[in-house]
Scaffold this motif. Structure first.
Motif: not given
Length: 242
Positions: A100, A153, A156-157, A160
């Protein structure tokens, strides 16, 4: 360990026992993120603040945060810790972030007993953030809800999107850090062409100076055990007097 924690910004109560190294004392998310900021900021600590500045409708600054960075650990120590956390992303529990975040990243997952909390704190050279997943009443999240599965997660989202406006830069390596090829079983120097050798980082003056010499065969103990067992099962006959 407690002294070091206080130096980098931990203010929560810490139990003075060996389990502290495993995370037995509770620390808040803001504290953890601010500490990671110390490491990626080359040992400089900045006290967390919520409002950078206040301006009126004409653009005149009415108030501004008094930011006073302090060098609390050496640049070399900060980089060594950061480099270890880069390994978490490259080959450890945070490896999912590689797919990612396409830039240098350092971080660490965290999972408390009974899966009541899931954590991931991570940094690039220009942004440190953290995520916590859990219930206020400390109910378990579920048997598979580790830091890597539940918190990473989310981190990371967010990263990003947050990093889109920031340049891709590497973690700066201080002059006082050395890259040395060592034997993985002894941590002593090994030949540059030795395939089993691994590159480790040291601050100047702490690197190994002795060579590993002869290689250690991890099966030696097993072979010795076999030899001893064979001797017991098939003892040599006692010598016969003439």
């Amino acid at each position: 360990m407690i002294d070091f924690a206080r130096t980098v910004g931990i203010v929560s109560p810490l139990a003075a026992d060996l389990s502290l190294a495993l995370g037995s004392s509770s620390v808040g998310l803001m504290e953890l993120v601010s500490v990671y900021g110390v490491f990626v900021n080359q040992g400089m600590r900045v006290e967390p603040y919520a409002v950078a500045s206040v301006q009126d409708s004409g653009g005149r600054t009415l108030d501004q945060a008094a930011v006073q960075p302090r060098q609390v650990v050496s640049r070399e120590t900060a980089y060594l810790i950061t480099n270890m956390m880069e390994d978490v992303i490259q080959r450890g529990t945070g490896i999912a972030a590689k797919a990612v975040i396409d830039r240098p990243v350092a971080g660490k997952t965290g999972t408390t007993n009974d899966f009541t909390d899931a954590w991931f704190i991570g940094s690039t050279p220009n942004l440190a953030t953290g995520t916590w997943v859990g219930f206020d009443d400390r109910r378990p999240l579920g048997e598979t809800e580790s830091g890597a599965h539940a918190a990473l997660p989310v981190w990371s989202a967010f990263m990003k999107e947050a990093l889109k406006q920031l340049p891709v830069v590497p973690f700066e390596i201080p002059d006082g850090v050395m890259f040395v090829k060592v034997d993985p079983t002894t941590a002593l120097l090994t030949d540059q062409d030795e395939q089993r050798g691994i590159v480790e980082l040291f601050t100047k003056g702490t690197e190994p100076t002795k060579s590993a010499g002869s290689k250690i065969d991890p099966t030696d103990f097993y072979k010795l055990d076999q030899l001893q067992e064979g001797s017991l099962q098939n003892p040599s006959p006692a010598p016969i007097d003439p």
